[in-house]
Design a protein around this motif. Structure first.
Motif, short mmCIF file in Angstrom:
data_model
loop_
_atom_site.label_atom_id
_atom_site.label_comp_id
_atom_site.label_asym_id
_atom_site.label_seq_id
_atom_site.Cartn_x
_atom_site.Cartn_y
_atom_site.Cartn_z
N PRO A 7 0.82 -1.21 0.00
CA PRO A 7 0.00 0.00 0.00
C PRO A 7 0.86 1.27 0.00
O PRO A 7 2.04 1.22 0.31
CB PRO A 7 -0.81 -0.11 1.29
CG PRO A 7 -0.04 -1.02 2.17
CD PRO A 7 0.80 -1.90 1.28
N ALA A 8 0.22 2.36 -0.34
CA ALA A 8 0.91 3.65 -0.40
C ALA A 8 1.46 4.04 0.97
O ALA A 8 0.75 3.94 1.96
CB ALA A 8 -0.05 4.73 -0.89
N PRO A 9 2.74 4.49 1.02
CA PRO A 9 3.32 4.95 2.28
C PRO A 9 2.99 6.42 2.57
O PRO A 9 3.33 6.94 3.62
CB PRO A 9 4.81 4.76 2.07
CG PRO A 9 4.99 4.94 0.60
CD PRO A 9 3.73 4.40 -0.05
N VAL A 10 2.32 7.07 1.61
CA VAL A 10 1.96 8.48 1.77
C VAL A 10 0.74 8.74 0.88
O VAL A 10 0.59 8.12 -0.16
CB VAL A 10 3.15 9.40 1.38
CG1 VAL A 10 3.50 9.28 -0.08
CG2 VAL A 10 2.90 10.86 1.76
N SER A 11 -0.13 9.65 1.32
CA SER A 11 -1.29 10.01 0.50
C SER A 11 -0.86 10.98 -0.59
O SER A 11 0.03 11.81 -0.37
CB SER A 11 -2.37 10.66 1.38
OG SER A 11 -2.87 9.73 2.32
N GLY A 12 -1.52 10.87 -1.76
CA GLY A 12 -1.20 11.77 -2.86
C GLY A 12 -1.57 11.15 -4.19
O GLY A 12 -2.46 10.31 -4.27
N GLN A 13 -0.83 11.55 -5.22
CA GLN A 13 -1.07 11.08 -6.59
C GLN A 13 0.08 10.15 -6.99
O GLN A 13 1.23 10.58 -7.05
CB GLN A 13 -1.15 12.28 -7.54
CG GLN A 13 -1.53 11.94 -8.95
CD GLN A 13 -2.99 11.56 -9.12
OE1 GLN A 13 -3.84 11.94 -8.33
NE2 GLN A 13 -3.29 10.78 -10.14
N ALA A 14 -0.25 8.88 -7.27
CA ALA A 14 0.77 7.91 -7.70
C ALA A 14 0.99 8.06 -9.21
O ALA A 14 0.03 8.01 -9.99
CB ALA A 14 0.34 6.50 -7.36
N VAL A 15 2.26 8.27 -9.58
CA VAL A 15 2.62 8.52 -10.97
C VAL A 15 3.79 7.63 -11.38
O VAL A 15 4.46 7.03 -10.53
CB VAL A 15 2.99 10.02 -11.19
CG1 VAL A 15 1.78 10.93 -10.91
CG2 VAL A 15 4.17 10.42 -10.31
#
Length: 155
Positions: A7-15
């Protein structure tokens, strides 16, 4: 190694990593992975594991899964130049961590004000033996919730 969903280690936009303005990351020299443009200044452990290394200036950490997989989480581009300013590490090398635990807090505004990009490469480092197969999942992500990487070892 079984298939691991990270899972993502930080919130935001994955690019895509290819858009990261640093050849070491965009060219895949550090390993395969994804990048996240953060919407908040908190990096969390994506899985239970051990902190293999915290960079002295607190802008990067390597976390190791029980399977041996290591993940490099690197906050920003060229942020080593900030010498730790704007970064607060909550872990040390050798620490055991639980999924969701805060690893590093960082000040997005002060990093940008100093002229640095805040994009965070999330890299599956190669252990030199087998190169894992890495699938990336792009889009808006919430830390600890959305899967950004699916990693399977090639036998």
């Amino acid at each position: 190694m079984p298939v691991l969903e990270i899972p993502a280690p930080v919130s935001g936009q994955a690019v895509s990593l290819t858009g990261v303005p640093d050849e070491m990351f965009s060219g895949g020299h550090m390993g395969q992975g994804i990048a996240i443009e953060p919407s908040e200044g908190k990096l969390i452990a994506p899985f239970d594991g051990k902190v293999a290394h915290v960079v002295k200036s607190n802008h990067a950490v390597i976390i190791e899964h029980s399977s041996g997989l290591q993940l490099l989480l690197h906050i920003g581009i060229d942020t080593v130049s900030l010498k730790g300013s704007g970064f607060i590490s909550h872990v040390a090398s050798g620490d055991e961590v639980k999924a969701g635990q805060t690893l590093i807090e960082f000040d997005i505004a002060s990093i940008r004000a100093a002229g640095y990009q805040t994009v965070i490469p999330v890299i599956v480092t190669s252990n030199g033996e087998t190169i894992p197969e890495v699938a990336c999942h792009y889009g808006q992500v919430t830390a600890g919730t959305n899967i950004i990487l699916t990693v399977a070892s090639r036998q």
